[in-house]
Design an enzyme around this catalytic site. Structure first.
Site, PDB file in Angstrom:
ATOM      1  N   SER A  53     118.592  41.007  -1.729  1.00 30.54           N
ATOM      2  CA  SER A  53     119.148  39.750  -1.239  1.00 30.54           C
ATOM      3  C   SER A  53     120.166  39.940  -0.115  1.00 30.54           C
ATOM      4  O   SER A  53     120.224  39.133   0.810  1.00 30.54           O
ATOM      5  CB  SER A  53     119.780  38.980  -2.396  1.00 30.54           C
ATOM      6  N   CYS A  83     113.558  36.529  -8.019  1.00 29.63           N
ATOM      7  CA  CYS A  83     114.485  37.665  -8.026  1.00 29.63           C
ATOM      8  C   CYS A  83     115.470  37.578  -6.850  1.00 29.63           C
ATOM      9  O   CYS A  83     116.341  36.717  -6.878  1.00 29.63           O
ATOM     10  CB  CYS A  83     113.692  38.968  -8.058  1.00 29.63           C
ATOM     11  N   ARG A 112     124.022  39.059  -9.853  1.00 28.44           N
ATOM     12  CA  ARG A 112     123.099  40.025  -9.248  1.00 28.44           C
ATOM     13  C   ARG A 112     123.050  41.305 -10.090  1.00 28.44           C
ATOM     14  O   ARG A 112     124.067  41.706 -10.651  1.00 28.44           O
ATOM     15  CB  ARG A 112     123.635  40.321  -7.847  1.00 28.44           C
ATOM     16  N   ILE A 141     112.881  43.568 -12.175  1.00 32.35           N
ATOM     17  CA  ILE A 141     113.234  44.768 -11.402  1.00 32.35           C
ATOM     18  C   ILE A 141     114.619  44.552 -10.785  1.00 32.35           C
ATOM     19  O   ILE A 141     114.772  43.733  -9.881  1.00 32.35           O
ATOM     20  CB  ILE A 141     112.205  45.032 -10.276  1.00 32.35           C
ATOM     21  N   HIS A 182     109.055  38.514 -11.531  1.00 34.81           N
ATOM     22  CA  HIS A 182     108.101  38.607 -10.418  1.00 34.81           C
ATOM     23  C   HIS A 182     106.686  38.226 -10.855  1.00 34.81           C
ATOM     24  O   HIS A 182     105.852  39.108 -11.066  1.00 34.81           O
ATOM     25  CB  HIS A 182     108.055  40.049  -9.907  1.00 34.81           C
ATOM     26  N   GLU A 184     104.350  37.219  -9.108  1.00 37.91           N
ATOM     27  CA  GLU A 184     103.384  37.627  -8.064  1.00 37.91           C
ATOM     28  C   GLU A 184     102.800  39.003  -8.345  1.00 37.91           C
ATOM     29  O   GLU A 184     101.822  39.404  -7.731  1.00 37.91           O
ATOM     30  CB  GLU A 184     104.044  37.582  -6.676  1.00 37.91           C
TER      31      GLU A 184
HETATM   32  N1  GLN Z   1     118.696  43.511  -6.956  1.00 44.10           N
HETATM   33  C1  GLN Z   1     118.071  42.839  -5.869  1.00 44.10           C
HETATM   34  C2  GLN Z   1     119.071  42.017  -5.056  1.00 44.10           C
HETATM   35  O1  GLN Z   1     120.200  42.026  -5.313  1.00 44.10           O
HETATM   36  C3  GLN Z   1     116.948  41.940  -6.327  1.00 44.10           C
HETATM   37  C4  GLN Z   1     115.816  42.767  -6.874  1.00 44.10           C
HETATM   38  C5  GLN Z   1     114.457  42.195  -6.675  1.00 44.10           C
HETATM   39  O2  GLN Z   1     114.255  41.226  -5.923  1.00 44.10           O
HETATM   40  N2  GLN Z   1     113.484  42.813  -7.286  1.00 44.10           N
HETATM   41  O3  GLN Z   1     118.698  41.358  -4.145  1.00 44.10           O
END
Ligand code: GLN
Length: 205
Positions: A53, A83, A112, A141, A182, A184
């Site tokens: 992000s 995510c 996060r 993830i 996720h 997808e």
């Molecule tokens: N940890 C990631 C973030 O802070 C997000 C992880 C993901 O999109 N799989 O953006």
């Protein structure tokens, strides 16, 4: 831009863009990559993929998409974030970089990388409200979770068991959908189908 086959953009600055494009096309939408403001004008809805992000935030600013995207979201453009995309759509973000931007499209506070070092990645089966059929396999993830939901926000799924039991991982407010996981990546298209149906209904965005 027919409503039956809506054009849905996938923010394509970074992250798992291809998987979302495939999922949206499977659900009867026309998926297009969005990398610049002119491409944003042409879409009926937007997906913000998983990835990182803070990197996406920086790139949004660099390519001049941050303000146009914020403006279209404020006008009601339907959006789905998974995510990192959930983090970007949120109104408040904990444990991020102080200079990271977010888009204020859904009234939630997300943390996060919330699941901690021991369980950075895991899978579980979720019951997702408003989605029929068997539980949904959910892949997490380095995922965020939702720590606060505003009054207008519907909780669609929580972690069923384990150390994070009860944590909120899917939410919806009007035309905006967000998940910590996720879909997808699993081939289960039901969450994308829900989003495509939200875009078909539209919102004047
Ligand atoms: N940890 C990631 C973030 O802070 C997000 C992880 C993901 O999109 N799989 O953006």
């Amino acid at each position: 831009m027919s409503r039956e086959q809506p054009t849905i953009g996938v923010l394509a600055l970074q992250g798992d863009v291809r998987e979302h494009v495939a999922a949206l096309n499977d659900c009867g939408a026309t998926a297009v990559a969005v990398r610049r403001p002119s491409e944003l004008h042409a879409v009926d809805g937007i997906v913000i993929p998983g990835g990182e992000s803070t990197t996406m935030s920086r790139l949004l600013e660099l390519v001049g998409l941050l303000d146009p995207l914020r403006a279209r979201l404020a006008q009601g453009l339907p959006a789905y974030g998974s995510c990192a995309g959930m983090i970007l759509l949120a109104s408040d973000v904990l444990d991020t970089r102080p200079d990271a931007h977010h888009l204020d499209a859904i009234d939630i506070t997300v943390r996060r990388n919330a699941f901690g070092r021991q369980v950075q990645s895991f899978e579980t089966d979720l019951d997702v409200r408003t989605i029929n059929g068997p539980p949904m396999r959910a892949v997490f993830i380095r995922a965020p979770w939702v720590e606060r939901v505003g009054a207008g926000v519907e909780v669609l799924a929580t972690v069923p068991d384990g150390p994070a039991a009860g944590r909120v991982v899917a939410v919806r407010q009007g035309a905006v959908l967000a998940s910590s996981f996720h879909p997808e990546m699993t081939g289960d298209r039901r969450l994308h189908e829900l989003f495509v149906s939200m875009v078909r209904v539209g919102s004047g965005g």
